[in-house]
Enzyme design. Structure first.
Site, short mmCIF file in Angstrom:
data_model
loop_
_atom_site.label_atom_id
_atom_site.label_comp_id
_atom_site.label_asym_id
_atom_site.label_seq_id
_atom_site.Cartn_x
_atom_site.Cartn_y
_atom_site.Cartn_z
N ASN A 94 13.02 10.14 0.09
CA ASN A 94 12.93 11.45 -0.27
C ASN A 94 11.98 12.12 0.32
OD1 ASN A 94 14.26 13.50 -1.19
ND2 ASN A 94 15.55 12.06 -2.37
N HIS A 124 -13.21 5.84 -3.44
CA HIS A 124 -14.24 6.34 -2.99
C HIS A 124 -15.12 6.30 -4.04
CE1 HIS A 124 -13.36 9.51 -0.50
NE2 HIS A 124 -12.06 9.66 -0.88
N THR A 172 -1.36 2.54 -12.73
CA THR A 172 -2.76 2.06 -12.31
C THR A 172 -2.89 0.41 -12.12
OG1 THR A 172 -2.91 1.93 -14.53
CG2 THR A 172 -3.73 4.14 -13.43
N ARG A 187 3.36 2.54 -18.74
CA ARG A 187 3.32 1.70 -19.42
C ARG A 187 3.99 1.27 -19.80
NH1 ARG A 187 -0.92 4.91 -22.52
NH2 ARG A 187 -2.85 4.40 -22.90
N LYS A 190 10.40 -0.71 -21.43
CA LYS A 190 11.79 -1.21 -21.01
C LYS A 190 12.10 -2.40 -20.57
CE LYS A 190 15.62 2.03 -20.65
NZ LYS A 190 16.37 3.23 -21.23
#
Length: 202
Positions: A94, A124, A172, A187, A190
């Site tokens: 999109n 960096h 992450t 996190r 489900k």
């Protein structure tokens, strides 16, 4: 396999291997030239209207690869490099996404990418004396992944098959297949039940 000392890896290979690259590297102008080329193509893609076939052609020029006719992208689109993006079949991207791909971005078949998604493979060093240098790690989106609006995926992350990332999440760490994740940092929310429609991610 060990590198041949008579034929050492070039800067593109070194960058994809995760080496820290300095702006003063003797080979850095090779990277700079491709960045400039990418910005010309991005400017062309994002100026005026282009029909889907023209967008695919421009994206193919940006990545240096053939793009399947099932690929769809709504400009504007942004990339710092372009040559390390690989997309599968039936991929949809999109509008207003940013792919910083110097570390490599691989997108599997049937992936949906919402608006304003950021895929960032570059980082960096923390040390202020070397902070203008960069190092990279690849991003992989496996088959069937869906990224909601405004998602950011950080360097080195793999998102597993059919996984869903909720809107505005920052990813992450790797995401297991067939799960929904969300939040900052993202996190587990489900598991995905294949018999249910998932309507609340994006």
């Amino acid at each position: 396999m060990m590198n041949n000392p008579m034929n050492p890896p070039d800067i593109f290979q070194r960058e994809l291997a995760g080496e820290t690259i300095s702006l003063s590297d003797p080979e850095y102008p090779k990277i700079a030239a491709l960045i400039t080329e990418a910005q010309h193509l991005i400017a062309e893609m994002n100026t005026g209207y282009h029909d889907p076939a023209d967008v695919r052609a421009l994206f193919g020029r940006l990545t240096g690869t053939n793009v399947d006719e099932s690929f769809g992208l709504l400009p504007p689109f942004y990339s710092d490099f372009g040559k390390n993006i690989r997309v599968g079949r039936n991929v949809f991207i999109n509008h207003a996404c940013e792919f910083m791909d110097r570390g490599g971005i691989t997108i599997g078949d049937d992936v949906l990418i919402g608006p304003k998604v950021n895929l960032v493979t570059i980082n960096h060093p923390l040390d202020p004396t070397t902070r203008r240098s960069t190092y990279c790690a690849p991003i992989v989106l496996e088959k069937g992944v869906w990224l909601g609006a405004g998602v950011s995926v950080m360097p080195g992350v793999t998102i597993g098959e059919n996984a869903v990332v909720a809107a505005n999440a920052v990813v992450t760490q790797d995401v297991p297949a067939n799960t929904v994740v969300g939040g900052i940092p993202a996190r587990f929310i489900k598991h995905i039940d294949g018999s249910l429609e998932q309507r609340d991610a994006a």
